[in-house]
Design an enzyme around this catalytic site. Structure first.
Site, PDB file in Angstrom:
ATOM      1  CB  CYS A   1      -0.974   0.061   0.923  1.00 18.29           C
ATOM      2  SG  CYS A   1      -1.972  -1.461   1.220  1.00 18.29           S
TER       3      CYS A   1
ATOM      4  CG  HIS B   1      -2.846   3.090   2.573  1.00 20.55           C
ATOM      5  ND1 HIS B   1      -4.093   2.579   0.964  1.00 20.55           N
ATOM      6  CD2 HIS B   1      -2.648   2.079   3.247  1.00 20.55           C
ATOM      7  CE1 HIS B   1      -4.025   1.655   0.753  1.00 20.55           C
ATOM      8  NE2 HIS B   1      -3.816   1.140   2.332  1.00 20.55           N
TER       9      HIS B   1
ATOM     10  CG  ASN C   1      -6.767  -0.281   1.377  1.00 17.64           C
ATOM     11  OD1 ASN C   1      -6.039  -0.261   0.253  1.00 17.64           O
ATOM     12  ND2 ASN C   1      -6.463  -1.054   2.710  1.00 17.64           N
TER      13      ASN C   1
HETATM   14  C1  LIG Z   1     -10.862  -5.766   9.622  1.00 16.14           C
HETATM   15  C2  LIG Z   1     -11.164  -4.739  10.446  1.00 16.14           C
HETATM   16  C3  LIG Z   1     -12.057  -3.138   9.776  1.00 16.14           C
HETATM   17  C4  LIG Z   1     -12.503  -5.754  11.697  1.00 16.14           C
HETATM   18  O1  LIG Z   1     -12.932  -4.523  12.703  1.00 16.14           O
HETATM   19  P1  LIG Z   1     -12.777  -4.937  14.648  1.00 16.14           P
HETATM   20  O2  LIG Z   1     -13.077  -3.635  14.881  1.00 16.14           O
HETATM   21  O3  LIG Z   1     -11.052  -5.605  14.318  1.00 16.14           O
HETATM   22  O4  LIG Z   1     -13.150  -6.392  14.127  1.00 16.14           O
HETATM   23  P2  LIG Z   1     -13.140  -7.941  14.694  1.00 16.14           P
HETATM   24  O5  LIG Z   1     -11.745  -8.824  14.410  1.00 16.14           O
HETATM   25  O6  LIG Z   1     -12.634  -7.446  15.842  1.00 16.14           O
HETATM   26  O7  LIG Z   1     -14.099  -8.264  15.135  1.00 16.14           O
HETATM   27  C5  LIG Z   1     -15.168  -8.768  15.255  1.00 16.14           C
HETATM   28  C6  LIG Z   1     -16.585  -9.377  14.458  1.00 16.14           C
HETATM   29  O8  LIG Z   1     -17.358  -8.495  13.699  1.00 16.14           O
HETATM   30  C7  LIG Z   1     -17.074  -9.659  12.332  1.00 16.14           C
HETATM   31  N1  LIG Z   1     -16.863  -8.839  11.112  1.00 16.14           N
HETATM   32  C8  LIG Z   1     -15.782  -9.337  10.606  1.00 16.14           C
HETATM   33  N2  LIG Z   1     -16.160  -8.801   9.259  1.00 16.14           N
HETATM   34  C9  LIG Z   1     -17.338  -8.579   9.195  1.00 16.14           C
HETATM   35  C10 LIG Z   1     -18.202  -7.389   8.165  1.00 16.14           C
HETATM   36  N3  LIG Z   1     -17.785  -7.230   6.714  1.00 16.14           N
HETATM   37  N4  LIG Z   1     -19.699  -7.775   8.602  1.00 16.14           N
HETATM   38  C11 LIG Z   1     -20.281  -8.883   9.678  1.00 16.14           C
HETATM   39  N5  LIG Z   1     -19.209  -8.793  10.632  1.00 16.14           N
HETATM   40  C12 LIG Z   1     -18.525  -9.139  10.217  1.00 16.14           C
HETATM   41  C13 LIG Z   1     -16.568 -10.784  12.560  1.00 16.14           C
HETATM   42  O9  LIG Z   1     -16.578 -11.887  12.701  1.00 16.14           O
HETATM   43  C14 LIG Z   1     -16.415 -10.203  14.276  1.00 16.14           C
HETATM   44  O10 LIG Z   1     -17.381 -11.928  14.323  1.00 16.14           O
HETATM   45  P3  LIG Z   1     -16.906 -12.811  16.208  1.00 16.14           P
HETATM   46  O11 LIG Z   1     -16.920 -11.755  16.933  1.00 16.14           O
HETATM   47  O12 LIG Z   1     -18.196 -13.168  15.929  1.00 16.14           O
HETATM   48  O13 LIG Z   1     -15.780 -13.535  15.522  1.00 16.14           O
HETATM   49  C15 LIG Z   1      -9.862  -3.900  10.765  1.00 16.14           C
HETATM   50  O14 LIG Z   1      -9.138  -5.352  11.548  1.00 16.14           O
HETATM   51  C16 LIG Z   1      -9.051  -3.140  10.704  1.00 16.14           C
HETATM   52  O15 LIG Z   1      -9.379  -2.292   9.791  1.00 16.14           O
HETATM   53  N6  LIG Z   1      -7.964  -3.499  10.050  1.00 16.14           N
HETATM   54  C17 LIG Z   1      -7.456  -3.429   9.631  1.00 16.14           C
HETATM   55  C18 LIG Z   1      -7.516  -3.838   8.136  1.00 16.14           C
HETATM   56  C19 LIG Z   1      -6.987  -3.478   6.659  1.00 16.14           C
HETATM   57  O16 LIG Z   1      -7.180  -1.643   6.651  1.00 16.14           O
HETATM   58  N7  LIG Z   1      -5.322  -3.720   6.214  1.00 16.14           N
HETATM   59  C20 LIG Z   1      -5.487  -3.040   5.126  1.00 16.14           C
HETATM   60  C21 LIG Z   1      -4.114  -2.365   5.077  1.00 16.14           C
HETATM   61  S1  LIG Z   1      -2.889  -1.997   4.010  1.00 16.14           S
END
Ligand SMILES: CC(C)(COP(=O)(O)OP(=O)(O)OC[C@H]1O[C@@H](n2cnc3c(N)ncnc32)[C@H](O)[C@@H]1OP(=O)(O)O)[C@@H](O)C(=O)NCCC(=O)NCCS
Length: 323
Positions: A113, A248, A278
């Site tokens: 990225c 980003h 993204n």
């Molecule tokens: C991916 C991201 C949005 C997840 O958000 P979070 O608040 O950390 O959520 P969690 O991983 O704790 O998951 C919480 C719950 O939501 C659920 N969940 C994940 N994606 C979901 C979606 N699209 N819709 C509904 N529920 C979802 C998970 O399954 C989990 O459920 P569970 O508790 O029953 O297992 C977050 O971690 C993030 O933005 N990370 C950085 C990712 C990124 O930017 N990557 C690219 C970098 S270049």
């Protein structure tokens, strides 16, 4: 000698996939995606297009914006996590051929990225040795790397390309302080197979991307704050000296978390993730192009570009907008 962004351009596919469309494919909802990421829709590449064709379109627009003929280019750097070919030829060579930029060197730069920021830094360095204009193209077809049954990742990404033409001149401004770095101990926090790491990975198709969302999130917030703070410290500036921070576009929650730790008002962060999701290395040049077209960027504005991603890597660069 100063190196300026003399032209900027972008290209995004016309097909749009909304959160409601996604909620018919996996167990998710518009409400969850917006509240956890800020994303409302993403653009999806058509079957005829690829990183090279999208990148070429963005490049043509940037060249036209700069008033530079492809034959004037001294080099082309392409950043893409979704190149047309797994290893070779580079997507930069494919684009060089499409543009007819026959005097330009061409290579791909792998920095996920932050690719665009890395690309600007490397091009800037090369232009100290060869002053001809350079083209940096960041182009991604993320939709082709996604497991569309995995709700954890499929809502996050979109397709698009952005490009910048760099030109040297005696006029002060343009690219300034830059910092690029990496923490390879986080290599498995975000990866996609497809290399020849083992017999098995060499023979099997790459498959979808894998991500430890929490680990990437924490790294992103940490490096985001560090990059902005170091850019301020380098010049002895405060947020008042900058018109915009252009991050980003990965997740609005990363920006919200950074805002709590650094002295920059949230209104100074340019955000367009709601429309594009993204788009990996393409997200910053797509944002810059949008800002220029909408009159958001003004001549003399100081901005900071910051990015983070798979590697794990980070990159930040200050730019004085001189167009
Ligand atoms: C991916 C991201 C949005 C997840 O958000 P979070 O608040 O950390 O959520 P969690 O991983 O704790 O998951 C919480 C719950 O939501 C659920 N969940 C994940 N994606 C979901 C979606 N699209 N819709 C509904 N529920 C979802 C998970 O399954 C989990 O459920 P569970 O508790 O029953 O297992 C977050 O971690 C993030 O933005 N990370 C950085 C990712 C990124 O930017 N990557 C690219 C970098 S270049």
């Amino acid at each position: 000698m100063y190196t300026h962004i003399a032209g900027i351009g972008s290209a995004v596919p016309s097909r749009i996939l909304t959160n409601d469309d996604l909620s018919k494919m996996v167990d998710t909802s518009d409400e969850w995606i917006v509240s956890h990421t800020g994303i409302r829709q993403r653009h999806i590449v058509s079957p005829e297009d690829s990183a090279a064709t999208l990148g070429c379109e963005a490049a043509r627009r940037a060249l036209s914006d700069a008033g530079v003929d492809p034959e004037e280019l001294g080099g082309i750097i392409v950043t893409s996590t979704t190149p047309d070919y797994a290893v070779y030829p580079s997507t930069a060579c494919v684009i060089q051929g499409m543009l007819g930029a026959k005097n330009a060197s061409a290579f791909d730069l792998s920095a996920a990225c932050p690719g665009f920021v890395y690309g600007l830094s490397v091009a800037h360095g090369m232009m100290q040795l060869d002053p001809r204009p350079m083209l940096v193209v960041s182009t991604e077809v993320m939709s082709r790397t996604i497991d569309w049954t995995d709700r954890n990742t499929c809502c996050l990404f979109g397709d698009g390309a952005g490009a910048a033409v760099l030109k040297n001149s005696e006029e002060p401004g343009g690219l300034g302080f830059h910092i690029i770095g990496a923490d390879g101990t986080g290599a498995r926090a975000l990866y996609r197979e497809g290399g020849v790491r083992t017999e098995e990975t060499a023979r099997n198709a790459p498959g979808a991307l894998h991500m430890d969302g929490r680990a990437v999130f924490n790294f992103a917030v940490r490096s985001f704050c560090e990059l902005v703070t170091k850019s301020f410290e380098h010049y002895g500036y405060t947020e008042k000296d900058y018109a915009w921070v252009v991050p980003h576009q990965a997740n609005t929650r990363i920006i919200d978390a950074a805002v709590k730790r650094i002295d920059v008002p949230v209104g100074k962060f340019y955000v367009n993730i709601q429309n594009f999701a993204n788009t990996s290395s393409a997200s910053i040049p797509i944002a810059l192009d949008e800002m220029q077209r909408n009159g958001v960027l003004k001549r003399g504005d100081r901005i900071i570009l910051v990015a983070f991603g798979a590697g794990l890597v980070y990159g930040g660069i200050t730019v004085e907008w001189t167009k």
